[in-house]
Design an enzyme around this catalytic site. Sequence first.
Site, mmCIF file in Angstrom:
data_model
loop_
_atom_site.group_PDB
_atom_site.id
_atom_site.type_symbol
_atom_site.label_atom_id
_atom_site.label_comp_id
_atom_site.label_asym_id
_atom_site.label_seq_id
_atom_site.Cartn_x
_atom_site.Cartn_y
_atom_site.Cartn_z
ATOM 1 N N LYS A 103 -10.914 11.000 2.739
ATOM 2 C CA LYS A 103 -10.916 12.169 1.854
ATOM 3 C C LYS A 103 -12.133 13.055 2.086
ATOM 4 O O LYS A 103 -12.121 14.250 1.780
ATOM 5 C CB LYS A 103 -10.867 11.715 0.401
ATOM 6 C CG LYS A 103 -9.548 11.035 0.026
ATOM 7 C CD LYS A 103 -9.570 10.531 -1.409
ATOM 8 C CE LYS A 103 -8.264 9.820 -1.755
ATOM 9 N NZ LYS A 103 -8.267 9.280 -3.135
ATOM 10 N N GLY A 108 0.810 -1.200 0.000
ATOM 11 C CA GLY A 108 0.000 0.000 0.000
ATOM 12 C C GLY A 108 0.846 1.254 0.000
ATOM 13 O O GLY A 108 2.075 1.223 0.090
ATOM 14 N N GLU A 130 6.607 -10.781 4.603
ATOM 15 C CA GLU A 130 5.783 -11.700 3.817
ATOM 16 C C GLU A 130 5.826 -11.342 2.345
ATOM 17 O O GLU A 130 5.715 -12.199 1.478
ATOM 18 C CB GLU A 130 4.335 -11.662 4.300
ATOM 19 C CG GLU A 130 3.592 -10.422 3.870
ATOM 20 C CD GLU A 130 2.364 -10.135 4.683
ATOM 21 O OE1 GLU A 130 1.321 -9.925 4.050
ATOM 22 O OE2 GLU A 130 2.437 -10.120 5.906
ATOM 23 N N GLY A 185 -0.683 -11.121 6.669
ATOM 24 C CA GLY A 185 0.360 -11.340 7.668
ATOM 25 C C GLY A 185 0.461 -10.266 8.721
ATOM 26 O O GLY A 185 1.440 -10.236 9.487
#
Length: 469
Positions: A395, A249, A270, A368
């Site tokens: 947002k 991310g 991971e 994980g």
Amino acid sequence: MAQKLGVREFSTTARVLRTLVNPGSHEIAFPIRGKEPVRASIEDALKVVKSGDHIFVHGIAATPTPLLEGLCKHAEANNLNKITLHHLHLEGPVPWIDAKYNKRVRSNSLFTGGNLRKAVNEGLVDFNSCFLHEVPLLFRRGAVKLNVALLHVSQPDENGYCSLGTSVDTARAAVTNADYIIAMTNSNMPRTFGDGLIHQSHIDVIVDQEGFPLHLRHTVEMTDTERKIGKIIADSLVDDGATLQMGIGAIPDAALAALKGHKDLGVHTEMFSDGILDLVENNALTNSKKNIMPGKIVTSFVYGSKRLYDFLDNNPLVHFGDVQWTNDPSVIKQNPKVTAINSAVEIDLTGQVVADSVGRRFLSGFGGQVDFIRGAAIGNDGLGKPIIALPSATKKGQSKIVPTILEGAGVVTSRAHVHYVVTENGIAQLWGKNMRQRAYELIKIAHPDNQASLEKAAFERLKVMPSAD
């Protein structure tokens, strides 16, 4: 007399590897003399699949899309039903959710990507919650009995060896416990080092798909908020010599981008993506301080760009491990200064972290996060830092730090597991603090527009004002 190992001769220690053996598994790294795989078309390769079969599907960048499309056609043409696919995050088209096929083929999603999310929430796909390091146990202990495994591997080398490439994760457990293995081969799949070797003699059917492009991660430009969170993490919580784990991310990417001035960082994670590459190139990432596989980047899967996949090909710097090992907290804790950086959807004022759902709507899965949050917390050196990071608000201005989690939402990381929470407004340290103190810490890093309402809600819930002492 030395004890003979049953499987995973490529592992770090005999003790750890013995935990990955079960009586029904079969090793895949040795050649079977006199046995060769059949080479066939997709249509012919899938003739073995019958109604009621349970099928493992290789995932993420390695998703064998041509085999999945062929499976749907095979099921329709032969009037098959009750075929179950077991997989982590898949990429690419998912035709079995279409009305034409969804009564014949159904997914058991052990971690859900964007292409199946809508189908999960419409009841067309099953959503399964499991710690990532325990998913291989579903196959090893027979909770899921696999009839077939669909793989995407590198072309066989001169010795007949293929590589599971970008995704070893749960795939090794699956292929060592499946009755029948169908693999599409492709030189675009990088040959990676570690636990992903499979000799072609263990593959029942090879389907050549030379030139098929690996699935690529599509990223968007980081926001100023995400960059600020990443800088706070890098400047205040990541020490030189730390062993890093990062989820996928924008925030983990932002933290990595801010670490270029650090020294002797290591990676035991991971998964990773392109953010690692610049740290390797400028020598911020050396892995020299690690206790588990020093000098090597350890992961179970990757997902990123062609640049990343090219970097991995025949690169012994990166060790791909079985996720039952990479994500085992008892393994993770042995590394120095384990710093686990993970994202969240929301967190309540007591520290409960929601990461796999938005209210009643399923989003992704456990992955994980808990494996590494716990591994960092129990680090042998006492210097681990389990971190949950998220923007303070959406947002639309809705607070992500909430009095209570949304109705129907699932807690992934419990309040007892949480140590550090980071927003663009700072760091809250929750470990060892009572509910009143936790609320105080979290309100401090909430968006200023929401702090007053959160303080009022905290008093209504706790019957006492939030305070530091």
